[in-house]
Design an enzyme around this catalytic site. Structure first.
Site, PDB file in Angstrom:
ATOM      1  CG  HIS A   1       1.124   1.801  -3.225  1.00 33.70           C
ATOM      2  ND1 HIS A   1       2.192   2.587  -2.884  1.00 33.70           N
ATOM      3  CD2 HIS A   1       0.326   1.778  -2.140  1.00 33.70           C
ATOM      4  CE1 HIS A   1       2.049   3.017  -1.649  1.00 33.70           C
ATOM      5  NE2 HIS A   1       0.913   2.538  -1.170  1.00 33.70           N
TER       6      HIS A   1
ATOM      7  CG  HIS B   1       2.594   3.992   3.699  1.00 32.46           C
ATOM      8  ND1 HIS B   1       3.487   3.885   2.664  1.00 32.46           N
ATOM      9  CD2 HIS B   1       1.389   3.654   3.179  1.00 32.46           C
ATOM     10  CE1 HIS B   1       2.859   3.491   1.582  1.00 32.46           C
ATOM     11  NE2 HIS B   1       1.579   3.345   1.854  1.00 32.46           N
TER      12      HIS B   1
ATOM     13  CG  ASP C   1       0.768  -0.147   1.165  1.00 35.30           C
ATOM     14  OD1 ASP C   1       0.447  -1.307   1.515  1.00 35.30           O
ATOM     15  OD2 ASP C   1      -0.061   0.762   1.039  1.00 35.30           O
TER      16      ASP C   1
ATOM     17  CG  ASP D   1      -1.332   5.318   0.859  1.00 36.93           C
ATOM     18  OD1 ASP D   1      -0.472   4.646   0.273  1.00 36.93           O
ATOM     19  OD2 ASP D   1      -1.935   4.932   1.883  1.00 36.93           O
TER      20      ASP D   1
ATOM     21  CG  ASP E   1      -1.309   3.134   6.113  1.00 42.98           C
ATOM     22  OD1 ASP E   1      -0.156   2.698   5.926  1.00 42.98           O
ATOM     23  OD2 ASP E   1      -2.323   2.607   5.629  1.00 42.98           O
TER      24      ASP E   1
END
Ligand SMILES: [Zn+2]
Length: 1196
Positions: free
Chosen positions: A610, A215, A329, A217, A466
Site C-alpha cells: 500500500h 505494522h 493501513d 511496510d 508502525d
C-alpha cells in the site's frame, strides 16, 4: 547551542546529499521521447556508474534518517525552534527544486544518439505507390462480417435477477449522509459514548483481547531492504525471544515478504522454536500475503498472486493456514479482497481506514461488524465476517477506546524517559500497586465504551503501531504493565472484565463461540453489507483520492509487468510440459526460468504494497521498486521469448539457450527500457531479401483477430503468414521528431488471426520497390507544420491548415478538430447516430488556503478543472491507410495519439487513445483528460471497476467536494442512458470521476510540490514522461433496461474482451539482428483443441514449485495452478467482433489442449491451501458467474 549548530551543519550536509541524488535521478531518466537509438554499451557503463553512486546515496539515506531523528529529539527540548527548522528545510527544498529543474532543462542536450545497427538507407519511392491496387476506403473488401456470439440464457437470467438487498448498501449510505463533520468532543469524529453502569459484572463479563502487533511496510520512507536490516529483523528476533520469556503474551504479523527473509536467516533450532509458537497459537500470521496490498489500484490478478505467493510459502515452511484478514493501513477497501479471502478459506477479516463519517454511521447503528457480501452474490455464499476499527487510526491512542488522551497513557512505550511521548500532555504511568486500581478503572472505561459500538461481548484492542517492538524493552514495558492490569482484573471480578493478550483469530473465535455458530457463519443479528469503502477521508475534506493517480508511470509499469508475468507463466507451463516429454529435456532451462518467474511473482507482489503501487513512497524507494519491476519485466520477456522459441522449434533437441558472448539467440525481445523510468524503445527488425521469422504469442485463451505493428528497416517489405500467404500490410512513417520522418525506420501494420494461447510464425522480408502490391504506404496529412523538408519523405505528405477531418472504418466515423487535432464527435454507423465526444485536456491546481495542500495521498484541488493552456497550435499528423488510421497531436505537455483500426476483431469497434504526458516543468499541477458526451446519466450515476473484478456504482455528490467524487479506475468506467453506454477502458489504474453530467474524466498525472502531512515527508515531483492508453467504446443498448436505481452493473462481453486485449497485448517476438542466417525450422504452435468460452478468462496457469521454499523450489512440478474466471456481463449489448464461440461458462478440462494432456485435476481453494474435490477432466464444468474457479492440474 552547540547541539543546534551540529543540527544546522547536518542539515546542509543532508541537502548536499539530496542534491547529488536528485541530479543523478534526473540523469537516469529516459533519453527522450523521440530518441529510438541508444548506444547499449555507453548506457551500460553509465548505468554501472549510477549504480555505484546510488549505493552511496542509499547509505547517505541512513545518515539523513539519523539527522532527522536528531532534529526531532533536539526540537523536543525547545518547541519554538521547530518552525525555524521547518522554515529552513522548506527553503532548502525550494532551492533543491530549482536546481533539479535546471538539470532537467540541461538534459535536453544529453541524448544518446548512436544507432544500434547500421541501417541501409531507404531509396526514395514514388508517391502514391500502390494506391491504385487497394483503395482503402473500400473497407468491407478486407474486413469480414463480424459475428455475434450466442449467449446462454442462464447467464442473462442470472445477471437480470436482482440480488437480494443487503441490510446495508454502502452506496445508499453515502447517498443518505449529510457529511457535515460535527465536533464530537473527546472522540472528535464521533460522540460522547456512555454505557449503563451495571452492563458488565461478575457473571456477564466483557472479554478483552489486547493484541500486540507491528505494522511493517515493505518500503515507504525507507527501502524494503533497509527496513528489514534496520527494523523488521529486530522486531522478529525480539518476538521469538520475548514470546518465550512471557508465556501469556501473543503477537500477530502479516508481511511474508519480510518474514521469509528473516526465516532464511534462522538456524534449525530457531525455526523449530518459531514453529512451536505458531502451533501454540501465540504467534499468528494474519492474512499472510506477500504484502498488505493496496486495494484501490491493484488488479485482482496481482492481489491473488501475492496472496498465493505468501500462502504457498507459509504452507511449505511453517505448515500454517491463516484464517483471519488484517488490513489496517490500505487507504480504502474493496469487496474484492473479501471475496479473495473468503474463497481462500478465511473466516473473518478486519479493516481500518474507512471514511470517518461512515465509521460514525456504522458505529451509531452497531454495524461495525457485518457480513460483507459481494453485490452480485444472489445466495450469500460470499458472506465474510468483517470488523471495522472504529476510530481515527490504528495506533494505540486510537484503539483502546474513544478518548485518545486516555488511551495514549496505556502505550507503555511512551513512558517518561523514552523517545516517544503523548501529544495530549498526559504521560503514561508505569503500573504499580499504588495506582493499579485507578489505572485499571481508567482503561476498562475505554474498553467498555468501545464495546458499546459492537454487538458481541468481546472487544478487540490492538496494541501496536508502525515498526513497533523493535527494541526488547518495549516488549518488557507493554507486557509487564498490561500483565498487572490483567491480574488485577482477575482479582476483582466485580469490575466485569476478563482481559488477556490475544491474537486476531482469538477475538473472532470468541465471537463465533458467543453466538454458537461455526467460524465463517453469520452470527445472529450481524447485518449483511454490500459495496466498497471509497473514497477514504481521515478528516475534514481530506479525501485520499490523489493516490489513485500518484506516480502514474509506475502504475503503468506495474500493469505492463503484470501482463508479462501472466503471459510468461502460461507459456512456461506449456513449454515445460512439452520439454519434460522429450528425451533431451535437459536442454530446456526450466530451473533458470522458474527462478525468474518466482522472483517476478515476488517483485510484482512487493509492489502491490500500500505504499508501492499507490505511489506514496519516497523518491528513492520508488526507484528501488522501479528497478525490481524492470528486472522482472526483462526476465519475463526472456521467459516468453525463450519458451516461444522452444515451442516453435521443429526439432526440440536443436534448442539451446544462448549464453555467453559468442552465442546469439534466435529471437529478440520486442522492446527494451534503458532504465526503470524510461519509456520502452522498440526493437527494429533488419529486413533482408531472405524472409526472417517473427513470432506472435497470444496469451488469451480465445482466438483474436487484430492489428499488430512491427518496426522495420525498409519501406518495401513483404509479410507472410504461417501458411505462406502474403498479408496486406500498411507502411507508416517513423517520426524522429513531430516534423521529421526517419529515413531508416518504418512501421508496418497488418491484421493477424491468432488462436488462443498460440505462437504463430510470420515472416518479413524486403522486396524491391513496387515488389509487393499488398504493401500500401500510408498517406499523411500534417497540420501546423512548417518544415519544408518534410515533403522529401518517401511518404505522400500534405501540409495543410485548418478544417476538421475524419477517420473512418466500417463501424465508426470519428471527426477531429482541424485546429488542435482533438476528437469532437463519433458516428456509430450501425444506427447512424452522431455522438458528441469532445475530448480535451484539463488541469487542476492545488488549494491555496492555509492547511494541507495536495500531495502523494490527498487531492485538494483549487476548484473545478480548467482547460490546459498550450502555446500555439500543435503539430497534427493524420495518417491513413487500409489497416489503421491515426491522428497524432503534439502539445507541449501531452503527446496524444488516436487510432482507428480497420479490423474484424474487437479492436475495430473502439477508438484507441494513447498519451504521453510530461509535466516535469510544472508546479502543483494535475492533468486530466475529459471527454464530454451527450449521455444523460440520471442522478449523475457512473460506474468504475474494483480491481478489474467487478463494477461499483457511484453518484456524483456535491456534498463530497470534487476530491471525494474521484474513484479508482483500475481497468474501466462507464456512464449510460436509455440508449447508449460510453465506456472508457484503461491499460492501468488511474483516478476517475463524472465531474459533469455526460463527462468521463480520467486523471493522467500529478506533480505536487509539497508534502501532505501523512508521514511521507515529501511531495511528488519525480515526474516522468508518462504513458497511458485507453479504449473508448460506444455501445447501443439492444435489450434489457437502463435503470439508474440498479445497484449492480456489468460490462458488456465486448467491453470485457476489449479490456483484456488492451491489458494483454499480442507479444511480438522479432528475430535477433545478429542471427541473420541458419534459422532452424520453425512452426506455429497451436496448443488449444477448444478455445475457452468468450466469458471465461484464463486468469493464470502457474507452474507449481517442487518445494515451496526449500532447495528444490526451482524445479517445476508436472502440476500447474489453473484459474478460470467466469465473467459477468450485461446481455443488453451486441457482442460483435468476438472470435470466441459462445458465452456459456462451460469448460471441459480435458478438451482444452491438443498438444498437452490434462488428465488430472483437483478443485482447490483460491490460494491452494485447501483441497476441495477431485474433478473428472472429461465432464463439463459449469462455472458460476463472477466466480474464479481454481484447480491444480497435471500437465503431461
Ligand atoms: Zn503501512
Amino acid at each position: 547551542m552547540k547541539k543546534y549548530m551540529a543540527v544546522w551543519g547536518a542539515l546542509f550536509f543532508c541537502v548536499v546529499c539530496l542534491s547529488l541524488y536528485l541530479m543523478l535521478e534526473t540523469l537516469n531518466t529516459s533519453p527522450g521521447r523521440y530518441s529510438a537509438d541508444v548506444d547499449a554499451h555507453a548506457l551500460e557503463q553509465f548505468e554501472k556508474k549510477i549504480n555505484v553512486i546510488q549505493e552511496d546515496i542509499i547509505n547517505n539515506q541512513a545518515i539523513i534518517d539519523d539527522i532527522k531523528a536528531a532534529i526531532k529529539a533536539s526540537s523536543k527540548g525547545d518547541k519554538q525552534d521547530i518552525p525555524k527548522l521547518q522554515a529552513l528545510l522548506d527553503k532548502q527544498n525550494e532551492k533543491l527544486q530549482s536546481n533539479r529543474d535546471r538539470v532537467v532543462s540541461m538534459q535536453g542536450g544529453m541524448k544518446f544518439n548512436h544507432p544500434v545497427e547500421s541501417v541501409p538507407r531507404v531509396n526514395a519511392v514514388q508517391r502514391q505507390g500502390g494506391n491504385e491496387v487497394v483503395k482503402f476506403d473500400q473497407y468491407d473488401k478486407y474486413v469480414g462480417l463480424r459475428k455475434t456470439v450466442p449467449v446462454s440464457d442462464d447467464v442473462c437470467r442470472w445477471i437480470n435477477t436482482p440480488s437480494k438487498e443487503p441490510d446495508i448498501n454502502m452506496e445508499k449510505v453515502v447517498d443518505s449522509l449529510p457529511f457535515d463533520n460535527p465536533d464530537g468532543g473527546a472522540w472528535k469524529q464521533g460522540w460522547t459514548v456512555t454505557y449503563p453502569a451495571n452492563q458488565w459484572h461478575a457473571t456477564n463479563k466483557l472479554k478483552v483481547f489486547v493484541v500486540p502487533h507491528s505494522h511493517t511496510d515493505p518500503g515507504w520512507v525507507k527501502t524494503f531492504d533497509s527496513y528489514f536490516t534496520q527494523q523488521t529483523r529486530h522486531i522478529l528476533n525480539n518476538m521469538l525471544d520475548k514470546l518465550e520469556q512471557y508465556p501469556t503474551m501473543k503477537f500477530i504479523y502479516a508481511e511474508i515478504s519480510f518474514f521469509h527473509l528473516w526465516w532464511n536467516e534462522l538456524d534449525d533450532g530457531k525455526k523449530s522454536r518459531v514453529r512451536k509458537l505458531v502451533h501454540d497459537g501465540r504467534f499468528e500470521i494474519v492474512t499472510g500475503g506477500w504484502v498488505m496490498n493496496d486495494e484501490a489500484n491493484a488488479h485482482y490478478f496481482a492481489m491473488l498472486d501475492q496472496l498465493l505467493e505468501g500462502h504457498q510459502w507459509l504452507e511449505g515452511t511453517l505448515g500454517v493456514k491463516p484464517t483471519a484478514g488484517w488490513a489496517i493501513d490500505p487507504f480504502g477497501y474493496t469487496p474484492t479482497m473479501a471475496y479473495l479471502l473468503r474463497r481462500s478459506g478465511f473466516n473473518s477479516m478486519l479493516i481500518q481506514r474507512v471514511h470517518y463519517a461512515l465509521k460514525k454511521h456504522l458505529a451509531k447503528n452497531r454495524q461495525l461488524e457485518f457480513m460483507w457480501r459481494q453485490s452480485w452474490d444472489h445466495e450469500g455464499s460470499t458472506d465474510m465476517l468483517c470488523h471495522v476499527m472504529p476510530f481515527y487510526s490504528y495506533d494505540i491512542p486510537h484503539t483502546c477506546g474513544p478518548e485518545p488522551a486516555v488511551c495514549c497513557q496505556f502505550d507503555f512505550r511512551r513512558l517518561p524517559g523514552s523517545s516517544y511521548s503523548c501529544p495530549w500532555k498526559k504521560e503514561p504511568q508505569a503500573i504499580t500497586d499504588q495506582n493499579v486500581e485507578e489505572r485499571t478503572k481508567m482503561i476498562i472505561d475505554q474498553w467498555k465504551k468501545k464495546a458499546t459500538l459492537y454487538r458481541s461481548n468481546s472487544v478487540f484492542v490492538p496494541l501496536g503501531d508502525d515498526f513497533r517492538y523493535d527494541k526488547p524493552d518495549e516488549w518488557d514495558h507493554q507486557f509487564v504493565n498490561y500483565d498487572k492490569i490483567f491480574k488485577y482484573l482477575k482479582e476483582h471480578q466485580e469490575l466485569g472484565v476478563e482481559a488477556q493478550f490475544g491474537t486476531l483469530s482469538d477475538y473472532f473465535k470468541s465471537i463465533y463461540e458467543q453466538f454458537k455458530v461455526k467460524p465463517g457463519q453469520a452470527p445472529t443479528e450481524f447485518p449483511t453489507l454490500s459495496g466498497d469503502f471509497y473514497t477514504y477521508a481521515d478528516k475534514d475534506d481530506h479525501y485520499w483520492s490523489g493516490y489513485f493517480t500518484s506516480r502514474p508511470f509506475q502504475k503503468n509499469l506495474d500493469r505492463v509487468m503484470e501482463s508479462h508475468l501472466r503471459a510468461a507463466e502460461i507459456i512456461f507451463s506449456m513449454a515445460n510440459t512439452i520439454a519434460k516429454r522429450q528425451a533431451s529435456a535437459g536442454n530446456f532451462p526450466a530451473t533458470l526460468m522458474m527462478d525468474k518467474l518466482i522472483q517476478a511473482r515476488r517483485n510484482l507482489g512487493l509492489f502491490q504494497h500500500h505504499d508501492g503501487i499507490t505511489g506514496t513512497a519516497k523518491d528513492f524507494v520508488v526507484v528501488d521498486y522501479g528497478n525490481r519491476l524492470l528486472k522482472s519485466l526483462k526476465d519475463t520477456k526472456e521467459v516468453i521469448k525463450e519458451c516461444a522459441t522452444y515451442l516453435s522449434m521443429d526439432t526440440k533437441t536443436a534448442y539451446s539457450l544462448a549464453s555467453g558472448e559468442n552465442e546469439t539467440p534466435i529471437f529478440d525481445v520486442d522492446e527494451e527500457r534503458a532504465a526503470h523510468d524510461a519509456l520502452p524503445v522498440k526493437t527494429v527488425i533488419t529486413v533482408q531479401d531472405k524472409p526472417r521469422p517473427i513470432l506472435l504469442y497470444n496469451s488469451l485463451p480465445h482466438q483474436r483477430d487484430q492489428v499488430v505493428k512491427i518496426y522495420v528497416t525498409s519501406l518495401h517489405v513483404l509479410v507472410k503468414d504461417d501458411k505462406g500467404n502474403t498479408v496486406l500490410t500498411q507502411a507508416e512513417p517513423f517520426w524522429t521528431k513531430p516534423d521529421v520522418v526517419s529515413e531508416f525506420f518504418f512501421k508496418v501494420s497488418f491484421r493477424v488471426t491468432i488462436p488462443g494461447l498460440a505462437v504463430l510464425k510470420y515472416t518479413v522480408q524486403s522486396v524491391p520497390e513496387h515488389g509487393n502490391s499488398l504493401n500500401i504506404p500510408s498517406t499523411v496529412l500534417m497540420f501546423n507544420a512548417d518544415n519544408k523538408q518534410i515533403k522529401q519523405s518517401p511518404f505522400s505528405i500534405e501540409v495543410t491548415t485548418g478544417t476538421d477531418f475524419t477517420l473512418e472504418n466500417p463501424y465508426l466515423k470519428a471527426t477531429f478538430s482541424g485546429s488542435n487535432g482533438l476528437l469532437k464527435s463519433v458516428v456509430t454507423k450501425e444506427d447512424g447516430t452522431t455522438h458528441n465526444t469532445k475530448l480535451e485536456f484539463v488541469m487542476y491546481g492545488t488549494k491555496d488556503h492555509s492547511g494541507d495542500k495536495s500531495g502523494a495521498y490527498l487531492f485538494l484541488p483549487d476548484g473545478k478543472a480548467r482547460p490546459l493552456k498550450d502555446s500555439g497550435s500543435p503539430i497534427v499528423h493524420v495518417i491513413k491507410g487500409p489497416i489503421v488510421s491515426e491522428v497524432h497531436v503534439y502539445f507541449q505537455l501531452v503527446t496524444h495519439v488516436v487510432r482507428l483500426y480497420n479490423s474484424s476483431g474487437v479492436d475495430g469497434i473502439s477508438l484507441d487513445m494513447q498519451n504521453v504526458v510530461d509535466i516535469t516543468s510544472q508546479h502543483n499541477m494535475e492533468v486530466a483528460t475529459k471527454i464530454t458526451t451527450d449521455v444523460e446519466n440520471k442522478e449523475r450515476v457512473f460506474f468504475t471497476d474494483l480491481n478489474g473484478f467487478h463494477m461499483q456504482k457511484h453518484k456524483y455528490h456535491e456534498k463530497l467536494h470534487i476530491q471525494g467524487n474521484f474513484y479508482p479506475m483500475p481497468t474501466m468506467a462507464f456512464i449510460e442512458d436509455e440508449t447508449h453506454r460510453f465506456s472508457i477502458l484503461s491499460s492501468n489504474s488511474l483516478g476517475f470521476s463524472n465531474t459533469e453530467k455526460g463527462v468521463l474524466e480520467v486523471m493522467l498525472d500529478r506533480r505536487l510540490n509539497q508534502d501532505d502531512s501523512r508521514g511521507l515527508g515529501q511531495g511528488v515531483v519525480d515526474s516522468k514522461q508518462t504513458p497511458s492508453r485507453f479504449k473508448l467504446l460506444i455501445e447501443r443498448r439492444v435489450a434489457g433496461e437502463y435503470n439508474p436505481d440498479i445497484s449492480v452493473a456489468y460490462p458488456s462481453l465486448l467491453a470485457h474482451q476489449t479490456s483484456l486485449q488492451l491489458i494483454h497485448p499480442v507479444y511480438i517476438i522479432p528475430p535477433h539482428s545478429k542471427h541473420a542466417s541458419d534459422m532452424p525450422k520453425l512452426n506455429s504452435f497451436i496448443p488449444m483443441k477448444t478455445q475457452l468460452p468468450c466469458d471465461v478468462h484464463l486468469v493464470n496457469l502457474r507452474a507449481m514449485q517442487n518445494a515451496d521454499d526449500g532447495k528444490e523450489r526451482l524445479v517445476p512440478k508436472h502440476t500447474s495452478a489453473m484459474f478460470l474466471h467466469r465473467l459477468g456481463f450485461d446481455c443488453g449489448f451486441m457482442n460483435k467482433g468476438l472470435a470466441c464461440d459462445a458465452a456459456s461458462g462451460q469448460v471441459t478440462l480435458s478438451s482444452i489442449f491438443n498438444e498437452i494432456e490434462l488428465n488430472l485435476a483437483q478443485q482447490v481453494s483460491l490460494t491452494l491451501m485447501y483441497h476441495e474435490e477431485d474433478v473428472d477432466t472429461m465432464t463439463t464444468l459449469n462455472l458460476e458467474p463472477m466466480e474464479i474457479g481454481s484447480y491444480i492440474v497435471t500437465l503431461q
